[in-house]
Design a protein around this motif. Structure first.
Motif, PDB file in Angstrom:
ATOM      1  N   ALA A 131       0.813  -1.213   0.000  1.00 50.90           N
ATOM      2  CA  ALA A 131       0.000   0.000   0.000  1.00 50.90           C
ATOM      3  C   ALA A 131       0.848   1.266   0.000  1.00 50.90           C
ATOM      4  CB  ALA A 131      -0.936  -0.003   1.211  1.00 50.90           C
ATOM      5  N   GLN A 132       2.081   1.126   0.408  1.00 53.73           N
ATOM      6  CA  GLN A 132       2.988   2.276   0.435  1.00 53.73           C
ATOM      7  C   GLN A 132       3.908   2.325  -0.779  1.00 53.73           C
ATOM      8  OE1 GLN A 132       4.676   2.807   4.622  1.00 53.73           O
ATOM      9  NE2 GLN A 132       3.665   0.815   4.843  1.00 53.73           N
ATOM     10  N   ASN A 133       4.124   1.158  -1.407  1.00 54.09           N
ATOM     11  CA  ASN A 133       5.144   1.076  -2.458  1.00 54.09           C
ATOM     12  C   ASN A 133       4.634   0.769  -3.856  1.00 54.09           C
ATOM     13  OD1 ASN A 133       6.950   1.462  -0.387  1.00 54.09           O
ATOM     14  ND2 ASN A 133       7.755  -0.629  -0.398  1.00 54.09           N
ATOM     15  N   ALA A 134       3.379   0.355  -4.008  1.00 58.12           N
ATOM     16  CA  ALA A 134       2.890  -0.119  -5.315  1.00 58.12           C
ATOM     17  C   ALA A 134       3.059   0.938  -6.395  1.00 58.12           C
ATOM     18  CB  ALA A 134       1.431  -0.530  -5.215  1.00 58.12           C
ATOM     19  N   THR A 135       3.601   0.518  -7.541  1.00 56.43           N
ATOM     20  CA  THR A 135       3.790   1.417  -8.680  1.00 56.43           C
ATOM     21  C   THR A 135       2.518   1.468  -9.518  1.00 56.43           C
ATOM     22  OG1 THR A 135       4.582  -0.338 -10.136  1.00 56.43           O
ATOM     23  CG2 THR A 135       6.231   0.778  -8.758  1.00 56.43           C
ATOM     24  N   ALA A 136       2.462   2.401 -10.434  1.00 56.85           N
ATOM     25  CA  ALA A 136       1.309   2.517 -11.333  1.00 56.85           C
ATOM     26  C   ALA A 136       1.149   1.256 -12.169  1.00 56.85           C
ATOM     27  CB  ALA A 136       1.475   3.733 -12.232  1.00 56.85           C
ATOM     28  N   ASP A 137       2.280   0.690 -12.611  1.00 55.34           N
ATOM     29  CA  ASP A 137       2.236  -0.535 -13.408  1.00 55.34           C
ATOM     30  C   ASP A 137       1.676  -1.692 -12.597  1.00 55.34           C
ATOM     31  OD1 ASP A 137       3.073  -2.301 -15.724  1.00 55.34           O
ATOM     32  OD2 ASP A 137       4.265  -3.174 -14.092  1.00 55.34           O
ATOM     33  N   GLN A 138       2.097  -1.826 -11.333  1.00 56.68           N
ATOM     34  CA  GLN A 138       1.602  -2.910 -10.478  1.00 56.68           C
ATOM     35  C   GLN A 138       0.122  -2.737 -10.171  1.00 56.68           C
ATOM     36  OE1 GLN A 138       4.569  -2.270  -7.502  1.00 56.68           O
ATOM     37  NE2 GLN A 138       5.926  -3.880  -8.277  1.00 56.68           N
ATOM     38  N   LEU A 139      -0.306  -1.495  -9.942  1.00 57.30           N
ATOM     39  CA  LEU A 139      -1.733  -1.238  -9.719  1.00 57.30           C
ATOM     40  C   LEU A 139      -2.554  -1.604 -10.957  1.00 57.30           C
ATOM     41  CD1 LEU A 139      -1.552   2.177  -7.817  1.00 57.30           C
ATOM     42  CD2 LEU A 139      -2.461   0.028  -6.896  1.00 57.30           C
ATOM     43  N   GLU A 140      -2.009  -1.303 -12.131  1.00 57.10           N
ATOM     44  CA  GLU A 140      -2.706  -1.638 -13.369  1.00 57.10           C
ATOM     45  C   GLU A 140      -2.817  -3.149 -13.528  1.00 57.10           C
ATOM     46  OE1 GLU A 140      -4.672  -1.379 -17.021  1.00 57.10           O
ATOM     47  OE2 GLU A 140      -4.400   0.029 -15.367  1.00 57.10           O
ATOM     48  N   ARG A 141      -1.775  -3.895 -13.199  1.00 55.59           N
ATOM     49  CA  ARG A 141      -1.812  -5.361 -13.284  1.00 55.59           C
ATOM     50  C   ARG A 141      -2.803  -5.946 -12.294  1.00 55.59           C
ATOM     51  NH1 ARG A 141       4.219  -6.250 -12.289  1.00 55.59           N
ATOM     52  NH2 ARG A 141       3.610  -8.398 -11.915  1.00 55.59           N
ATOM     53  N   MET A 142      -2.884  -5.376 -11.090  1.00 56.87           N
ATOM     54  CA  MET A 142      -3.886  -5.822 -10.116  1.00 56.87           C
ATOM     55  C   MET A 142      -5.280  -5.579 -10.658  1.00 56.87           C
ATOM     56  SD  MET A 142      -2.390  -4.380  -6.495  1.00 56.87           S
ATOM     57  CE  MET A 142      -0.606  -4.297  -6.246  1.00 56.87           C
ATOM     58  N   CYS A 166       6.143  -5.116  -2.868  1.00 57.17           N
ATOM     59  CA  CYS A 166       6.989  -4.871  -1.692  1.00 57.17           C
ATOM     60  C   CYS A 166       8.446  -4.641  -2.085  1.00 57.17           C
ATOM     61  CB  CYS A 166       6.926  -6.063  -0.735  1.00 57.17           C
ATOM     62  SG  CYS A 166       5.323  -6.276   0.031  1.00 57.17           S
ATOM     63  N   ALA A 167       8.817  -5.064  -3.293  1.00 55.53           N
ATOM     64  CA  ALA A 167      10.199  -4.944  -3.777  1.00 55.53           C
ATOM     65  C   ALA A 167      11.178  -5.567  -2.784  1.00 55.53           C
ATOM     66  CB  ALA A 167      10.552  -3.479  -4.032  1.00 55.53           C
ATOM     67  N   ASN A 168      10.785  -6.726  -2.256  1.00 52.95           N
ATOM     68  CA  ASN A 168      11.594  -7.430  -1.259  1.00 52.95           C
ATOM     69  C   ASN A 168      11.784  -8.857  -1.747  1.00 52.95           C
ATOM     70  OD1 ASN A 168      12.280  -9.097   1.046  1.00 52.95           O
ATOM     71  ND2 ASN A 168      11.710  -7.386   2.367  1.00 52.95           N
ATOM     72  N   ASP A 169      13.001  -9.189  -2.161  1.00 55.00           N
ATOM     73  CA  ASP A 169      13.270 -10.503  -2.747  1.00 55.00           C
ATOM     74  C   ASP A 169      12.987 -11.635  -1.768  1.00 55.00           C
ATOM     75  OD1 ASP A 169      14.000  -9.356  -5.121  1.00 55.00           O
ATOM     76  OD2 ASP A 169      16.164  -9.400  -4.711  1.00 55.00           O
ATOM     77  N   ILE A 170      13.243 -11.419  -0.488  1.00 53.75           N
ATOM     78  CA  ILE A 170      13.017 -12.473   0.511  1.00 53.75           C
ATOM     79  C   ILE A 170      11.517 -12.768   0.625  1.00 53.75           C
ATOM     80  CG2 ILE A 170      13.191 -13.095   2.952  1.00 53.75           C
ATOM     81  CD1 ILE A 170      15.783 -11.503   3.074  1.00 53.75           C
ATOM     82  N   LYS A 185      -4.422   1.234  -3.558  1.00 54.09           N
ATOM     83  CA  LYS A 185      -4.428   2.397  -4.456  1.00 54.09           C
ATOM     84  C   LYS A 185      -4.468   3.709  -3.671  1.00 54.09           C
ATOM     85  CE  LYS A 185      -6.963   4.235  -8.459  1.00 54.09           C
ATOM     86  NZ  LYS A 185      -8.150   4.044  -9.331  1.00 54.09           N
ATOM     87  N   ALA A 186      -5.160   3.694  -2.514  1.00 59.11           N
ATOM     88  CA  ALA A 186      -5.288   4.891  -1.687  1.00 59.11           C
ATOM     89  C   ALA A 186      -4.103   5.081  -0.751  1.00 59.11           C
ATOM     90  CB  ALA A 186      -6.581   4.820  -0.882  1.00 59.11           C
ATOM     91  N   ASN A 187      -3.099   4.208  -0.861  1.00 60.99           N
ATOM     92  CA  ASN A 187      -1.921   4.266   0.030  1.00 60.99           C
ATOM     93  C   ASN A 187      -2.333   4.213   1.499  1.00 60.99           C
ATOM     94  OD1 ASN A 187      -0.922   6.552  -2.371  1.00 60.99           O
ATOM     95  ND2 ASN A 187       0.189   4.653  -2.067  1.00 60.99           N
ATOM     96  N   ASP A 188      -3.275   3.295   1.794  1.00 65.01           N
ATOM     97  CA  ASP A 188      -3.804   3.158   3.151  1.00 65.01           C
ATOM     98  C   ASP A 188      -3.434   1.780   3.706  1.00 65.01           C
ATOM     99  OD1 ASP A 188      -5.274   2.938   5.474  1.00 65.01           O
ATOM    100  OD2 ASP A 188      -7.113   3.763   4.610  1.00 65.01           O
ATOM    101  N   PRO A 189      -2.265   1.643   4.345  1.00 60.95           N
ATOM    102  CA  PRO A 189      -1.812   0.329   4.804  1.00 60.95           C
ATOM    103  C   PRO A 189      -2.693  -0.306   5.870  1.00 60.95           C
ATOM    104  CG  PRO A 189      -0.372   2.071   5.625  1.00 60.95           C
ATOM    105  CD  PRO A 189      -1.264   2.689   4.614  1.00 60.95           C
ATOM    106  N   ILE A 190      -3.292   0.500   6.735  1.00 57.03           N
ATOM    107  CA  ILE A 190      -4.135  -0.058   7.802  1.00 57.03           C
ATOM    108  C   ILE A 190      -5.395  -0.694   7.197  1.00 57.03           C
ATOM    109  CG2 ILE A 190      -5.535   0.485   9.828  1.00 57.03           C
ATOM    110  CD1 ILE A 190      -3.503   2.669  10.505  1.00 57.03           C
ATOM    111  N   SER A 191      -6.047   0.033   6.295  1.00 55.35           N
ATOM    112  CA  SER A 191      -7.247  -0.522   5.646  1.00 55.35           C
ATOM    113  C   SER A 191      -6.894  -1.719   4.772  1.00 55.35           C
ATOM    114  CB  SER A 191      -7.925   0.553   4.797  1.00 55.35           C
ATOM    115  OG  SER A 191      -8.435   1.583   5.609  1.00 55.35           O
ATOM    116  N   ALA A 192      -5.732  -1.668   4.139  1.00 54.84           N
ATOM    117  CA  ALA A 192      -5.297  -2.778   3.289  1.00 54.84           C
ATOM    118  C   ALA A 192      -5.100  -4.041   4.127  1.00 54.84           C
ATOM    119  CB  ALA A 192      -3.999  -2.415   2.572  1.00 54.84           C
ATOM    120  N   ARG A 193      -4.493  -3.879   5.287  1.00 55.55           N
ATOM    121  CA  ARG A 193      -4.271  -5.033   6.173  1.00 55.55           C
ATOM    122  C   ARG A 193      -5.607  -5.629   6.631  1.00 55.55           C
ATOM    123  NH1 ARG A 193      -0.212  -6.946   9.566  1.00 55.55           N
ATOM    124  NH2 ARG A 193      -0.977  -8.099  11.379  1.00 55.55           N
ATOM    125  N   LYS A 194      -6.528  -4.758   7.047  1.00 54.60           N
ATOM    126  CA  LYS A 194      -7.839  -5.226   7.505  1.00 54.60           C
ATOM    127  C   LYS A 194      -8.584  -5.938   6.382  1.00 54.60           C
ATOM    128  CE  LYS A 194      -8.648  -1.730  11.124  1.00 54.60           C
ATOM    129  NZ  LYS A 194      -9.492  -0.562  11.515  1.00 54.60           N
TER     130      LYS A 194
END
Length: 242
Positions: A120-131, A161-165, A210-219
């Protein structure tokens, strides 16, 4: 090992019988109500023409469908769809046991609830479009193949997340995760309300990202995963009581 290079060997990949493909197609017709209970299927000759296969493949397919309790053959009249019984439509649905479901969704809740916060904090426009494209495919889905779009939706969130792990961790459970998602879609195809509920949950996750809202995204993610876990467990319980 030859010249320091490992010699790789691959096992031959088996292919499905033509009759099995015909079975899957007709099951899709029944599942998506393109043919209704008590409705007559096309004749063997017509099915041969439609699928471009031989008579033996069609006859084998009809024998399989009859064995599953999906059709009944009336001599001199033709082959008719039986009354709806969803347990026959999903003979391999619960390859996941109750313990498998519990363990899988425990992992998914721990991992994906955190993943979606970061997404929710890192998603790019391309990733949002794919979702969004994956959600579009899900909204038009009429067959179980929709599980692939569902899986891609969740994988794209992980990639955001851009996190390989984290990406590798998601891949480590991907086979079981895919099976759980596929089982879910086999169920929701039989119930329009379930389909609407799942669609709404995915949209809520997407809108929060899309709204950059991590709390709502988690819920939203936890609500979705809990719903699917309970759905699979409920069906498993119903199946065991039959």
């Amino acid at each position: 090992m030859k010249g320091g290079i490992q010699v790789l060997r691959a096992e031959k990949i088996s292919t499905k019988k033509v009759s099995e493909i015909v079975v899957e197609q007709i099951e899709d017709w029944i599942r998506t109500e393109k043919v209704m209970p008590e409705e007559k299927l096309p004749s063997v000759r017509e099915l041969c023409d439609m699928f471009e296969v031989g008579r033996s493949a069609v006859r084998d397919a009809l024998t399989t469908l009859k064995g599953k309790g999906l059709v009944v053959v009336k001599h001199g009249e033709g082959t008719f769809v039986c009354h709806r019984n969803t347990s026959h439509l999903f003979p391999d649905l619960m390859l996941l046991s109750k313990r498998d479901i519990s363990e899988l969704y425990q992992v998914r809740k721990i991992v994906e609830a955190g993943v979606v916060e970061v997404a929710a904090q890192n998603a790019t426009a391309d990733q949002l479009e794919r979702m969004n494209l994956a959600l579009g495919e899900l909204s038009r889905a009429e067959t179980v193949e929709a599980w692939e779009a569902d899986y891609l939706f969740h994988q794209t969130i992980a990639e955001a997340c851009a996190n390989d792990i984290l990406t590798d961790l998601m891949k480590a459970v991907s086979d079981t995760m895919k099976k759980g998602i596929m089982d879910c879609h086999r169920l929701i195809l039989s119930d329009k309300k379930l389909s609407a509920d799942i669609a709404g949950q995915h949209i809520a996750i997407y809108e929060a990202i899309k709204a950059n809202d991590p709390i709502s995204a988690r819920k939203a993610m936890l609500s979705h995963l809990t719903y699917v876990e309970e759905l699979l467990n409920s069906h498993l319980q119903d199946s065991s009581n039959e």
